[in-house]
Design an enzyme around this catalytic site. Structure first.
Site, PDB file in Angstrom:
ATOM      1  N   ASN A  41       0.903  -1.095  -0.071  1.00 15.45           N
ATOM      2  CA  ASN A  41      -0.030   0.011   0.023  1.00 15.45           C
ATOM      3  C   ASN A  41       0.896   1.191  -0.046  1.00 15.45           C
ATOM      4  O   ASN A  41       1.771   1.533   0.883  1.00 15.45           O
ATOM      5  CB  ASN A  41      -0.901   0.099   1.257  1.00 15.45           C
TER       6      ASN A  41
ATOM      7  N   HIS B 127       1.142   6.467   1.696  1.00 15.43           N
ATOM      8  CA  HIS B 127       1.620   7.195   2.622  1.00 15.43           C
ATOM      9  C   HIS B 127       3.136   7.920   1.840  1.00 15.43           C
ATOM     10  O   HIS B 127       3.653   8.819   1.968  1.00 15.43           O
ATOM     11  CB  HIS B 127       2.247   6.904   3.816  1.00 15.43           C
TER      12      HIS B 127
ATOM     13  N   HIS C  63      -5.700   3.670  -1.669  1.00  9.40           N
ATOM     14  CA  HIS C  63      -6.794   3.996  -1.128  1.00  9.40           C
ATOM     15  C   HIS C  63      -7.262   5.413  -1.701  1.00  9.40           C
ATOM     16  O   HIS C  63      -6.695   6.355  -1.176  1.00  9.40           O
ATOM     17  CB  HIS C  63      -6.777   3.837   0.340  1.00  9.40           C
TER      18      HIS C  63
ATOM     19  N   ARG D 145      -9.418   8.184  -1.316  1.00 10.63           N
ATOM     20  CA  ARG D 145     -10.617   8.636  -0.464  1.00 10.63           C
ATOM     21  C   ARG D 145     -11.348   9.991  -0.655  1.00 10.63           C
ATOM     22  O   ARG D 145     -10.683  10.546  -1.701  1.00 10.63           O
ATOM     23  CB  ARG D 145      -9.605   9.075   1.136  1.00 10.63           C
TER      24      ARG D 145
ATOM     25  N   ARG E 260      -7.085  13.012   0.573  1.00 11.59           N
ATOM     26  CA  ARG E 260      -6.062  13.288   1.376  1.00 11.59           C
ATOM     27  C   ARG E 260      -4.682  13.019   1.054  1.00 11.59           C
ATOM     28  O   ARG E 260      -3.661  13.391   1.384  1.00 11.59           O
ATOM     29  CB  ARG E 260      -6.206  13.232   3.038  1.00 11.59           C
TER      30      ARG E 260
ATOM     31  N   GLU F 101      -8.490   0.303  -3.053  1.00 16.48           N
ATOM     32  CA  GLU F 101      -9.379   0.625  -1.852  1.00 16.48           C
ATOM     33  C   GLU F 101     -10.182   1.538  -1.873  1.00 16.48           C
ATOM     34  O   GLU F 101      -9.759   2.765  -2.189  1.00 16.48           O
ATOM     35  CB  GLU F 101      -8.435   0.605  -0.726  1.00 16.48           C
TER      36      GLU F 101
ATOM     37  N   THR G  70      -8.123   3.492   8.152  1.00 17.86           N
ATOM     38  CA  THR G  70      -9.541   2.878   8.257  1.00 17.86           C
ATOM     39  C   THR G  70      -9.533   2.163   9.711  1.00 17.86           C
ATOM     40  O   THR G  70      -8.589   1.402  10.247  1.00 17.86           O
ATOM     41  CB  THR G  70      -9.523   1.452   7.383  1.00 17.86           C
TER      42      THR G  70
ATOM     43  N   GLU H 100     -10.738  -9.484   2.936  1.00 17.98           N
ATOM     44  CA  GLU H 100      -9.555  -9.084   3.721  1.00 17.98           C
ATOM     45  C   GLU H 100      -9.879  -9.058   5.177  1.00 17.98           C
ATOM     46  O   GLU H 100     -10.685  -8.426   5.643  1.00 17.98           O
ATOM     47  CB  GLU H 100      -9.052  -7.771   3.450  1.00 17.98           C
TER      48      GLU H 100
ATOM     49  N   HIS I  56      -3.901  -4.796   7.647  1.00 20.80           N
ATOM     50  CA  HIS I  56      -3.828  -3.609   8.841  1.00 20.80           C
ATOM     51  C   HIS I  56      -2.938  -3.708   9.770  1.00 20.80           C
ATOM     52  O   HIS I  56      -3.240  -4.510  10.589  1.00 20.80           O
ATOM     53  CB  HIS I  56      -5.307  -2.957   9.118  1.00 20.80           C
TER      54      HIS I  56
END
Ligand code: PXP
Length: 240
Positions: free
Chosen positions: A7, A10, A44, A46, A50, A71, A102, A152, A192
């Site tokens: 993922n 970031h 992801h 969003r 962001r 995602e 999340t 998941e 996660h």
């Protein structure tokens, strides 16, 4: 052998921290992750944009060679984005505007009808659907009932547990959930909060096909890359 999907949200978080700066480029990070062996790239998108932007997802779809996993919340806006970009997999997640990340699995008891509709719309467009859920049998039963391809299993409670007894309890719920979902012939993923320590607990849990890991990898990348990055800038300063 399990797959690793990285993922890269970031990387985009760092870019978005400064206005009018186009680095670090998440697409470059995805390419490096693939070269290093990652079988999938996760982003992801969003509602508040962001970190990952629409353009990132479009570019990733064009350049990555492995699996692109998007995602997203199951909103009509996001379903539209997915139908347009055609990722290999959509992972449906809950989304709250004020959360840092999340916070839990999608509650299929509360949201069965809307999630079921999202699953069939995505299926009609040829996109596989994964649902991010807490390790609870009832959630797994509904995911199976509404024809999800994959689940998941949320590993955050285990990874974040503060005592060894809480950790043990959380992990045994994960094991039961993974085995139950596998028995129902769902593809089972997990993710996660997994870091370089907690990943070791999953040894031998062969039913898990894929781990989705982000924060710990990007955090480590900052540190393992720090020495080289400082040396490069130090050299430039000395050359002035
Ligand atoms: N899986 C899901 C559904 C997520 O929302 C996230 C965080 O974006 C992850 C996996 C990755 O979690 P982490 O960044 O803690 O590794």
């Amino acid at each position: 052998m399990a797959h690793l999907s990285v993922n890269i949200d970031h990387v985009a978080t760092l870019r978005q921290a400064r206005e009018n700066v186009q680095y670090p480029e998440p697409v470059s990070a995805a390419m490096i992750a693939e070269i290093a062996g990652a079988e999938g790239i996760v982003v992801h998108l969003r509602e508040d944009r962001r970190h990952i932007q629409d353009r990132d997802v479009k570019l990733l779809k064009q350049v990555i060679q492995g699996k692109l996993i998007l995602e997203m919340a199951g909103t009509s806006e996001m379903i539209g984005v997915a139908l347009d970009i055609q990722p290999d997999v959509v992972t449906l997640v809950p989304e709250k505007r004020n959360e840092l990340t999340t916070e839990g699995g999608l509650d299929l008891i509360l949201n069965k009808a809307s999630v079921s509709k999202a699953v069939s719309t995505l299926h009609d467009s040829g996109i596989s659907v994964c649902i991010f859920i807490d390790p609870e049998p009832e959630q797994i039963k509904i995911a199976h009932h509404i024809n999800a391809d994959m689940v998941e299993i949320h590993t955050g409670t285990f990874c974040d547990a503060s005592t060894s007894s809480k950790k043990e309890r959380a992990f045994s719920r994960i094991v039961d959930a993974v085995k139950f979902a596998h028995k129902l012939k769902l593809v089972v993923n997990a993710g996660h909060g997994i870091c370089y320590n907690t990943i070791k607990a999953f040894k031998g849990l062969k039913e898990i096909e894929e781990f989705s890991i982000g924060h710990s990898i990007i955090s480590r990348a900052v540190l393992v890359g720090m020495d080289k990055a400082v040396r490069e800038m130090h050299k430039l300063v000395k050359e002035l």
